[in-house]
Design an enzyme around this catalytic site. Structure first.
Site, PDB file in Angstrom:
ATOM      1  N   GLY A   1       0.704  -1.781  -4.088  1.00  0.00           N
ATOM      2  CA  GLY A   1       0.790  -1.507  -2.648  1.00  0.00           C
ATOM      3  C   GLY A   1       0.810  -2.773  -1.812  1.00  0.00           C
ATOM      4  O   GLY A   1       1.530  -2.878  -0.820  1.00  0.00           O
ATOM      5  N   CYS A   2       0.035  -3.749  -2.224  1.00  0.00           N
ATOM      6  CA  CYS A   2      -0.032  -5.011  -1.481  1.00  0.00           C
ATOM      7  C   CYS A   2       1.276  -5.788  -1.600  1.00  0.00           C
ATOM      8  O   CYS A   2       1.693  -6.463  -0.660  1.00  0.00           O
ATOM      9  CB  CYS A   2      -1.218  -5.827  -1.965  1.00  0.00           C
ATOM     10  SG  CYS A   2      -2.794  -4.934  -1.762  1.00  0.00           S
ATOM     11  N   THR A   3       1.937  -5.668  -2.739  1.00  0.00           N
ATOM     12  CA  THR A   3       3.241  -6.285  -2.931  1.00  0.00           C
ATOM     13  C   THR A   3       4.271  -5.626  -2.019  1.00  0.00           C
ATOM     14  O   THR A   3       5.054  -6.315  -1.356  1.00  0.00           O
ATOM     15  CB  THR A   3       3.666  -6.201  -4.406  1.00  0.00           C
ATOM     16  OG1 THR A   3       2.726  -6.966  -5.181  1.00  0.00           O
ATOM     17  CG2 THR A   3       5.061  -6.743  -4.628  1.00  0.00           C
TER      18      THR A   3
END
Length: 187
Positions: A72-74
């Protein structure tokens, strides 16, 4: 222990079954509130440069994310990267991402994604705590919250959504658009 922490962070960055719907907040007891001046901070980015909030004299999107190189952070970082030139040109603003990993992790993450904005190392989560970013999933994970600050550092928007990382970009652009004066044409 590090493996367990990595698994927890990965789940936080990709989980959507455990979160509530997105919210644009005027502020809560846990967050920096709209209208308040953001805490000052100085953190090192992926290039070894120190970014200081109070030295920034333009609108700023400050997004807190759980961990580098997780799904998700990517997605979130890639979406901000897609829009960074537009954000800088249209809104005369900048973006910084903040999470608790060190500068080496930031360097690797930024290089993998070709990021053209600062990813700041908040080891010990001092800045996250000063912004009072709420934890997610019953306190198990660092939260994903985006703040939009005006050129004086005053908070104009708070957006909190752990599950839909990509939605933070649209929310940030809406808040920046609301701060941008309407240009009057000549008739």
């Amino acid at each position: 222990m590090k493996l367990a922490a990595a698994l927890v962070a990965t789940a936080a960055c990709s989980a959507n079954a455990f979160t509530t719907s997105p919210s644009i907040r005027q502020g809560t007891a846990l967050n920096l509130k709209v209208g308040e001046t953001a805490p000052d901070f100085s953190l090192v980015d992926q290039n070894g440069k120190t970014f200081t909030r109070s030295k920034n004299k333009k609108p700023l999107v400050v997004y807190f994310y759980p961990a580098d190189s997780t799904p998700g952070c990517t997605v979130q970082a890639k979406e901000f990267q897609k829009e960074i030139k537009n954000i800088r040109k249209e809104f005369k603003a900048d973006v910084v991402g903040i999470s608790g990993q060190g500068a080496e992790s930031k360097q690797k993450f930024a290089k993998e994604l070709g990021l053209d904005f600062s990813i700041l190392a908040d080891e010990g989560d001092k800045v996250r705590n000063s912004f009072k970013v709420p934890k997610a999933l019953f306190g198990a994970f660092p939260g994903r919250v985006t703040y939009v600050l005006d050129k004086d550092g005053k908070c104009t928007s708070v957006y909190d959504n752990l599950a839909d990382a990509a939605s933070h970009i649209g929310a940030a652009k809406e808040a920046l658009a609301a701060m941008t004066p309407v240009k009057k044409g000549l008739f």
